[in-house]
Design an enzyme around this catalytic site. Structure first.
Site, PDB file in Angstrom:
ATOM      1  N   ARG A  53      11.069  33.208  22.020  1.00 42.25           N
ATOM      2  CA  ARG A  53      11.639  32.066  22.733  1.00 42.25           C
ATOM      3  C   ARG A  53      12.800  31.460  22.019  1.00 42.25           C
ATOM      4  NH1 ARG A  53       7.216  28.417  24.756  1.00 42.25           N
ATOM      5  NH2 ARG A  53       6.221  28.828  22.984  1.00 42.25           N
ATOM      6  N   ASN A 109       6.787  30.757  28.563  1.00 42.21           N
ATOM      7  CA  ASN A 109       5.757  31.816  28.631  1.00 42.21           C
ATOM      8  C   ASN A 109       4.938  31.651  29.733  1.00 42.21           C
ATOM      9  OD1 ASN A 109       6.359  32.666  25.900  1.00 42.21           O
ATOM     10  ND2 ASN A 109       4.921  31.324  24.863  1.00 42.21           N
TER      11      ASN A 109
END
Length: 796
Positions: free
Chosen positions: A29, A47
């Site tokens: 990320r 996520n």
């Protein structure tokens, strides 16, 4: 519209990217965030269960560049397997953000594995000006514990055992800085907000830096420590002090089983061991497995090699993979013996209370820490064969990696139940299947006691929670004495499919190599329950996930004493000699010369050989290797499973690295084929003649290995002539034998066969659960799916 205007001002577009692979717990990320910032893309990343969702908005060129770099620019341990792109309406986001995770979704992606300390964090640990100086829990988005601390997904701090350690202001500033490498590092802590360490012995107790000093001092004094790591405890001692190793063997009741060595750094390893490029890559990768290496001649001047790995040429070596290991080993000799921290016959210890109560009789001191371990996980072990790294034991660093499995064609259009494979009794793992993806657990060891069964249940429950799996199908080994199978079948009624041991071996290798058409399976191992109720272990099979047929097998060997013979290979050696000579006088002459120390046992042994006392017969490559090892005087009594066969294989190991074709490597012993079975009595007769003629033991070992490879090749040839199949899979623990694997592959390839082997899954019983689960699913589909229609209403 003017063409210059169209070229200068592009229309904006927005896409959703469903990203699958190893994309949680590895800094993915933050990587996406920095990429979006650099390209001027707006949107967010989030996520969702085991995958990552990205919404990206920008010009067509920006989005194309963004998607391309997402696919191709990530560095390990990030691995992008698949990106699905979906067009969305424009939202006119002003920024790119990292959004809070969501717990819904399919959970079909990769899950974070435990990662060795990265170079940047190592520099922090050794930098006196860093706040992480000598801090045992230093980590970032590229390294640190993952799976072992994860209680549920998605992978966020609140779902890990780090939830107990709120970030201090200093760490918080790093956590929210998108250009810091600890941006969104879920395991981030420092000395002010992280776990604490404590050293305990019978006379003193220290915390923090004093605990490190006390531990280092104890190791220098030759003491044994129980050290809590990522996935459990290790027993550690100074590897240059032979008495400390001797004490560890006595206390752990491990007389000859090899220990692993932890080295300070790669330079130290390469100074004392021969390291190939493939071995170097495995040693230094983020998984940090134990790698079997050959020591250089001068290594014995520093290390007591015979005490570390008695009777073996190769020794397991690995590098420190936690900051705590790095700190301890940098202050000692640079070499530790490190072995699993458990009492003999018990599962791995990973809780502080259990260590304090159960390990003090073995360790002189305990180095504890206050960070809980969610699930225990041992070290992975592997070796390089034919320039390719292969796992022998799959655990830390490699688990849980998703494996997409071949599905029956009818199931591609229909859903199917979740599946669990219970695994074998020895070297156990369990396997779960959901939506066409298999997850194989870490190595769980042998299932000998109730404590082991509880451990197995705990691990599989943890996996079912993580992956949101509720098995409706259970696949198991039908061996009537397997407690793990009986335990797995208790509870709510679900579809149950027995899968024979060697069929599961064949299926596991098929799955790993993405095969679903019929194959020839060469399965060589110690023992497994066969279709006729006897013990198998040297088989050539043909078949697929649904069925198999036995084409060749070893003519059954008489196993005097049954299970006792496995611990006493000299008994198998006598059985082989007796079968080969067909003459009691000749047998006595040989065995009196080869096994004089056991002469008082000869009468009862002959009673078993003549049938006056019952003894089982087995078709087992492992037992054949054991018996030959004893005949050659290599190993008479096994103190651990497979010791005799392992020591025999070690003598052939150097030949695996010599160039040249098969014709340049000596001849083979004769064998016969009687009723579709290999009869090795001519093999043993010729081997005894070579002994009488004082042929060097290493050459006899080489000829024996070549003979086994020739038997396998003959069996494959016969199976192919009968079925037309040209694809061959090699599975079973005996294929961990480096020379045998190389020689058999060479012979088969020369005859035009396509040969498949294990690499990421163990060839031994660690792969059984995968084969069970996939066979169970295919058999379920055969019974339930009718010409594209899923019959979900079958009565139970």
């Amino acid at each position: 519209m003017d063409s210059r205007y169209r070229e200068g001002i592009q229309e904006r577009t927005r896409v959703q990217l469903d990203v699958k692979g190893t994309v949680q717990g590895v800094g993915f990320r933050p990587f996406v965030y920095r990429l979006a910032e650099r390209l001027g893309v707006s949107g967010f990343v989030r996520n969702i269960m085991g995958e990552v969702i990205v919404e990206a908005e920008g010009t067509n060129d920006q989005i194309k560049a963004f998607v391309y770099q997402l696919r191709h620019d990530p560095t390990p341990p990030i691995r992008v397997n698949h990106i699905r792109v979906t067009r969305l309406p424009i939202s006119h986001d002003a920024y790119f953000t990292i959004e809070a995770s969501k717990e819904d979704g399919a959970g079909e992606g990769g899950f974070p594995t435990d990662l060795a300390t990265c170079m940047e964090c190592m520099q922090d640990i050794h930098n006196p000006h860093s706040k992480y100086y000598r801090y045992p829990f230093t980590s970032c988005t590229s390294c640190g514990p993952r799976y072992s601390v994860l209680r549920k997904i998605p992978y966020d701090r609140e779902h890990t055992t780090f939830k107990s350690f709120p970030l201090c202001e200093s760490c918080r500033s790093e956590y929210i800085d998108p250009f810091d490498r600890r941006f969104h590092a879920q395991t981030l802590t420092c000395p002010h907000c992280g776990p604490a360490i404590e050293y305990r012995s019978s006379v003193r107790s220290f915390v923090s830096s004093e605990a490190l000093l006390a531990s280092s001092e104890a190791l220098r004094e030759g003491r044994i420590l129980a050290v809590k790591g990522i996935g459990g405890f290790h027993f550690i001692c100074d590897a240059t002090q032979e008495q400390a190793i001797h004490n560890l063997r006595i206390r752990k009741r491990r007389p000859r089983k090899p220990f692993a060595l932890m080295a300070r750094d790669l330079n130290d390893v390469e100074n004392l061991f021969v390291v190939t490029a493939a071995e170097r890559q495995a040693l230094t990768g983020p998984e940090a497995p134990i790698v079997l290496l050959k020591p250089k001649e001068h290594a014995k001047q520093l290390l007591p090699l015979l005490a570390i790995a008695p009777g073996l040429i190769r020794i397991g070596v690995f590098l420190p993979y936690t900051p705590l290991h790095h700190i301890l080993i940098s202050e000692g000799s640079g070499w530790f013996v490190a072995t699993s921290g458990n009492a003999s016959g018990h599962p791995m210890t990973y809780r502080n209370d259990d260590a304090l109560s159960g390990l003090r009789g073995i360790a002189d001191g305990l180095l504890l820490h206050s960070r809980d371990i969610a699930v225990p996980i041992d070290d992975s072990v592997g070796h390089v064969v034919d320039q390719e790294f292969r796992l022998i034991r799959s655990a830390r660093g490699y688990v849980p990696v998703p494996l997409r499995i071949p599905l029956p064609p009818a199931l591609y259009a229909h859903g199917h139940p979740d599946v669990i494979g219970i695994g074998a009794e020895m070297k156990n793992t369990c396997c779960l299947i959901k939506n066409g993806v298999a997850y194989v657990s870490q190595h769980l060891g042998d299932m000998d006691t109730n404590e082991d069964l509880v451990f197995h249940r705990q691990v599989r429950d943890h996996m079912m929670q993580l992956f949101d799996i509720s098995p409706e199908i259970i696949a198991y080994d039908p061996h009537p004495n397997y407690a793990i199978s009986q335990e797995g079948l208790t509870g709510k009624p679900i579809d149950q499919y027995p899968v024979l041991h060697h069929h599961a071996h064949m299926a596991a290798c098929m799955v790993e190599n993405e095969l679903d058409n019929p194959v020839i399976g060469c399965i060589l191992d110690g023992s497994g329950y066969g279709a006729d109720g006897s013990v198998w272990g040297f088989e050539v099979l043909t078949g697929d996930f649904n069925n198999f047929r036995r084409i060749r097998s070893l003519h059954p060997l008489l196993l005097p004493g049954g299970e006792a013979a496995i611990r006493n290979p000299w008994m198998i050696g006598i059985s082989l000699i007796d079968a080969a000579t067909h003459d009691r006088h000749t047998t006595l002459r040989y065995i009196t010369k080869r096994f004089p120390q056991y002469s008082k046992h000869f009468p009862i042994l002959f009673a078993q050989l003549t049938g006056k006392l019952p003894s089982p017969r087995v078709s087992s490559a492992g037992r054949l290797f054991d018996g030959v090892s004893a005949i050659l005087g290599i190993c008479m009594e096994s103190t651990y499973e497979g010791e005799a066969a392992l020591q025999l294989s070690e003598l052939a190991d150097p030949f695996a690295e010599q160039p040249g074709d098969d014709e340049d490597r000596g001849d083979v012993y004769p064998f016969e084929i009687v009723e579709e079975r290999w009869d090795v009595t001519p093999t043993i007769r010729s081997l005894l003649i070579d002994l009488d003629n004082r042929l060097p033991t290493s050459l006899i070992v080489l000829k024996f290995h070549r003979t086994v490879a020739a038997m396998v090749t003959e069996g494959v040839r016969a199976a192919s002539n009968e079925t037309g199949i040209r694809q061959v899979v090699l599975s079973g623990g005996v294929w961990n034998n480096r020379y045998l694997l190389s020689d058999a592959k060479r012979r088969l390839l020369r005859e035009g066969f396509t040969v498949y082997t294990h690499r990421t899954m163990p060839s031994g019983d660690g792969g059984i659960s995968l084969g069970q689960a996939v066979c169970g699913l295919w058999r379920w589909a055969k019974e339930h799916v009718l010409i594209g229609t899923c019959d979900s209403d079958r009565s139970r």
